[in-house]
Scaffold this active site. Structure first.
Site, mmCIF file in Angstrom:
data_model
loop_
_atom_site.group_PDB
_atom_site.id
_atom_site.type_symbol
_atom_site.label_atom_id
_atom_site.label_comp_id
_atom_site.label_asym_id
_atom_site.label_seq_id
_atom_site.Cartn_x
_atom_site.Cartn_y
_atom_site.Cartn_z
ATOM 1 N N SER A 133 61.040 28.020 32.589
ATOM 2 C CA SER A 133 59.958 28.958 32.308
ATOM 3 C C SER A 133 60.027 29.304 30.833
ATOM 4 C CB SER A 133 60.164 30.220 33.156
ATOM 5 O OG SER A 133 59.404 31.299 32.685
ATOM 6 N N TYR A 146 65.544 37.098 36.901
ATOM 7 C CA TYR A 146 64.767 35.879 36.647
ATOM 8 C C TYR A 146 65.106 35.301 35.274
ATOM 9 C CZ TYR A 146 60.596 32.846 36.699
ATOM 10 O OH TYR A 146 59.741 31.772 36.685
#
Length: 251
Positions: A133, A146
């Site tokens: 990401s 995350y």
């Protein structure tokens, strides 16, 4: 599944393959000739995607590391995609949730790569593609688990690249910004409620604020990048991060 293609004869495992980016990857890799194993905790959705691509469905919750170890990992391509999100400040972040996210998004990819690499080494060819990401390269507040997991995944990917380089195995990350997936659509709805905004305003004012390209990324775009990393053209591409963040990290 394609009758020919650059991945004919290759077996691919896609985690979180029943929806979003994983589903798009399963469809794209099958289109290039791969025999695709669709792994997801949603058994019925996995079966639907597997039927669509002529592949195999495996129902598994990868936050259970023993279940990850028990998978058939005689695969040539490993796409580590399964993930989840939890948003909270660090001082209020549930400790069990933090551990679960790290298990699913960092420890499980390690276990799967550990299990798959011997097969790849024996064949002298392998592709590990980690769906990271922009948050593997940048941080945002309230996403400690995350961001930590994705940063860890970046490091793991580079180590695999260095170890596998002489054995025909490449390892890379793909780093999208916000992709139009069920996970992101859920975040849009949650943030709309939290901020008293419309869902369109959340996308424009919050999610796309750091990006130069003002639109969500489509899952198929990410899948195209994954397929390219598995292609003969990318044989020299390893230990890197293919950033598709709409210019977010250019700031």
């Amino acid at each position: 599944m394609a009758v020919n293609g650059p991945l004919l004869g290759r077996r691919a495992l896609v985690t979180g393959g029943a929806s979003g980016i994983g589903r798009a990857c399963a469809i794209r890799l099958a289109g290039d000739g791969a025999d695709v194993v669709v792994a997801d905790r949603d058994a019925e959705a996995a079966k639907t995607v597997a039927a669509q691509v002529g592949g195999t469905a495996v129902a598994v919750d990868l936050s259970d590391l023993e279940a990850a170890d028990a998978l058939d990992l005689a695969v040539d391509i490993l796409v580590n995609n399964a993930g989840l999100q939890h948003v909270a400040p660090v001082h209020e972040f549930p400790v069990d949730r933090f551990s679960a996210i790290l298990r699913l998004m960092l420890e499980a990819p390690f276990r799967l790569a550990r299990g798959a690499l011997p097969h790849m080494y024996a064949r002298g060819w392998g592709r590990v593609v980690n769906i990271s990401s922009v948050h593997g390269l940048r941080a945002s507040p309230y996403k400690s688990a995350y961001v930590a997991a994705k940063h860890g995944l970046e490091g793991l990917s580079k180590v695999i690249a260095l170890e596998g380089a002489g054995r025909g195995v490449t390892s890379n990350c793909v780093n999208p910004a916000y992709v139009r997936t069920p996970l992101v659509e859920g975040q849009i709805a949650d943030q709309a409620k939290a901020h008293g905004l419309s869902e369109d305003q959340v996308v424009e004012q919050i999610m796309l604020a750091p990006a130069a390209v003002k639109r969500l990324i489509e899952p198929a775009e990410v899948a195209d990048a994954v397929a390219w990393l598995c292609s003969p053209s990318a044989a020299s591409v390893t230990g890197t991060s293919l950033v598709m963040d709409g210019g977010w990290s250019a700031h």
